[in-house]
Design a protein around this motif. Structure first.
Motif, PDB file in Angstrom:
ATOM      1  N   LEU A 118      -5.052  -3.229   8.633  1.00 46.78           N
ATOM      2  CA  LEU A 118      -4.581  -3.967   7.457  1.00 46.78           C
ATOM      3  C   LEU A 118      -4.376  -2.987   6.307  1.00 46.78           C
ATOM      4  O   LEU A 118      -5.278  -2.210   5.976  1.00 46.78           O
ATOM      5  CB  LEU A 118      -5.624  -5.016   7.087  1.00 46.78           C
ATOM      6  N   THR A 119      -3.182  -3.000   5.713  1.00 47.68           N
ATOM      7  CA  THR A 119      -2.861  -2.082   4.618  1.00 47.68           C
ATOM      8  C   THR A 119      -2.398  -2.868   3.394  1.00 47.68           C
ATOM      9  O   THR A 119      -2.209  -4.080   3.455  1.00 47.68           O
ATOM     10  CB  THR A 119      -1.737  -1.104   5.021  1.00 47.68           C
ATOM     11  N   GLU A 120      -2.184  -2.155   2.325  1.00 49.19           N
ATOM     12  CA  GLU A 120      -1.687  -2.787   1.105  1.00 49.19           C
ATOM     13  C   GLU A 120      -0.284  -3.359   1.293  1.00 49.19           C
ATOM     14  O   GLU A 120       0.133  -4.230   0.542  1.00 49.19           O
ATOM     15  CB  GLU A 120      -1.679  -1.777  -0.045  1.00 49.19           C
ATOM     16  N   THR A 121       0.426  -2.876   2.287  1.00 48.83           N
ATOM     17  CA  THR A 121       1.797  -3.354   2.514  1.00 48.83           C
ATOM     18  C   THR A 121       1.891  -4.390   3.625  1.00 48.83           C
ATOM     19  O   THR A 121       2.975  -4.867   3.937  1.00 48.83           O
ATOM     20  CB  THR A 121       2.741  -2.176   2.824  1.00 48.83           C
ATOM     21  N   THR A 122       0.759  -4.750   4.227  1.00 46.04           N
ATOM     22  CA  THR A 122       0.762  -5.790   5.253  1.00 46.04           C
ATOM     23  C   THR A 122       1.171  -7.111   4.608  1.00 46.04           C
ATOM     24  O   THR A 122       0.667  -7.472   3.547  1.00 46.04           O
ATOM     25  CB  THR A 122      -0.629  -5.940   5.892  1.00 46.04           C
ATOM     26  N   LEU A 146      -5.036  -5.951  -3.646  1.00 44.57           N
ATOM     27  CA  LEU A 146      -3.773  -6.331  -3.000  1.00 44.57           C
ATOM     28  C   LEU A 146      -4.008  -6.957  -1.628  1.00 44.57           C
ATOM     29  O   LEU A 146      -3.339  -7.903  -1.234  1.00 44.57           O
ATOM     30  CB  LEU A 146      -2.845  -5.118  -2.885  1.00 44.57           C
ATOM     31  N   ILE A 147      -4.976  -6.425  -0.900  1.00 46.19           N
ATOM     32  CA  ILE A 147      -5.294  -6.937   0.424  1.00 46.19           C
ATOM     33  C   ILE A 147      -6.007  -8.282   0.320  1.00 46.19           C
ATOM     34  O   ILE A 147      -5.730  -9.210   1.075  1.00 46.19           O
ATOM     35  CB  ILE A 147      -6.129  -5.916   1.220  1.00 46.19           C
ATOM     36  N   VAL A 148      -6.905  -8.414  -0.635  1.00 43.43           N
ATOM     37  CA  VAL A 148      -7.636  -9.671  -0.818  1.00 43.43           C
ATOM     38  C   VAL A 148      -6.656 -10.825  -1.048  1.00 43.43           C
ATOM     39  O   VAL A 148      -6.813 -11.910  -0.491  1.00 43.43           O
ATOM     40  CB  VAL A 148      -8.643  -9.556  -1.976  1.00 43.43           C
ATOM     41  N   LYS A 164      -8.845  -4.344  10.504  1.00 43.47           N
ATOM     42  CA  LYS A 164      -9.706  -3.314   9.911  1.00 43.47           C
ATOM     43  C   LYS A 164      -8.994  -2.768   8.684  1.00 43.47           C
ATOM     44  O   LYS A 164      -7.790  -2.534   8.704  1.00 43.47           O
ATOM     45  CB  LYS A 164      -9.944  -2.199  10.933  1.00 43.47           C
ATOM     46  N   VAL A 165      -9.752  -2.576   7.614  1.00 44.64           N
ATOM     47  CA  VAL A 165      -9.248  -1.967   6.393  1.00 44.64           C
ATOM     48  C   VAL A 165      -9.960  -0.632   6.231  1.00 44.64           C
ATOM     49  O   VAL A 165     -11.181  -0.558   6.363  1.00 44.64           O
ATOM     50  CB  VAL A 165      -9.535  -2.848   5.158  1.00 44.64           C
ATOM     51  N   GLY A 170      -4.400   3.737   4.300  1.00 42.98           N
ATOM     52  CA  GLY A 170      -5.571   2.977   3.885  1.00 42.98           C
ATOM     53  C   GLY A 170      -5.442   2.427   2.475  1.00 42.98           C
ATOM     54  O   GLY A 170      -4.527   2.763   1.721  1.00 42.98           O
ATOM     55  N   ALA A 171      -6.392   1.587   2.119  1.00 41.25           N
ATOM     56  CA  ALA A 171      -6.342   0.880   0.838  1.00 41.25           C
ATOM     57  C   ALA A 171      -6.791   1.762  -0.316  1.00 41.25           C
ATOM     58  O   ALA A 171      -7.803   2.440  -0.243  1.00 41.25           O
ATOM     59  CB  ALA A 171      -7.209  -0.365   0.909  1.00 41.25           C
TER      60      ALA A 171
END
Length: 140
Positions: free
Chosen positions: A93-97, A133-135, A114-115, A127-128
């Protein structure tokens, strides 16, 4: 003598310890793609593992449903014929997902993600840096 353990403690520490588990689950396995992957799977099986969650920070990073699904199929194909192994497909999982990509993952059975913090370990360039942004994405 001040540094000696009591006799009862010494005998307890030297007694053989046997722990039986129904299945061994490795939830943090680095199955790097390439020629090393098959021997790693075989070693895990010999060590008693029956379930593996392979980390998604491989090359290429498993950031999409398609890449994660294909990687999981590859892992399954490398299990020896008479052996039993379950792989837990896990996407990076990334900031651009996007929400759409998460839903694609779910549709093909990928429900673990996984982050990684950016640049904290190998293969974490994606990675984040900004977790908020992911939340916002995973609140769906």
């Amino acid at each position: 003598m001040k540094n000696e353990l009591p006799v009862s403690t010494v005998s307890a520490l030297s007694a053989p310890l046997v722990i039986e588990v129904e299945k061994l689950v490795n939830t943090h396995s680095h199955l790097r793609h390439g020629p090393i992957i098959k021997p790693l799977i075989e070693a895990a099986i010999l060590g008693g593992a029956e379930v593996i969650l392979a980390m998604p920070n491989v090359t290429p990073e498993l950031t999409t449903a398609e890449l994660t699904y294909k990687s999981n199929r590859l892992l399954k194909s490398l299990v020896p014929v008479r052996a039993q192994m379950t792989f837990i497909p896990t996407a990076y999982l990334t900031e651009t997902t996007t929400v759409d990509e998460i839903l694609k993952c779910v549709r093909v059975g990928i429900i673990d993600f996984k982050v990684y913090p950016r640049f904290r370990k190998k293969k974490t360039e994606k990675g984040a840096k900004r977790y908020f942004l992911i939340v916002e994405i995973v609140k769906i």
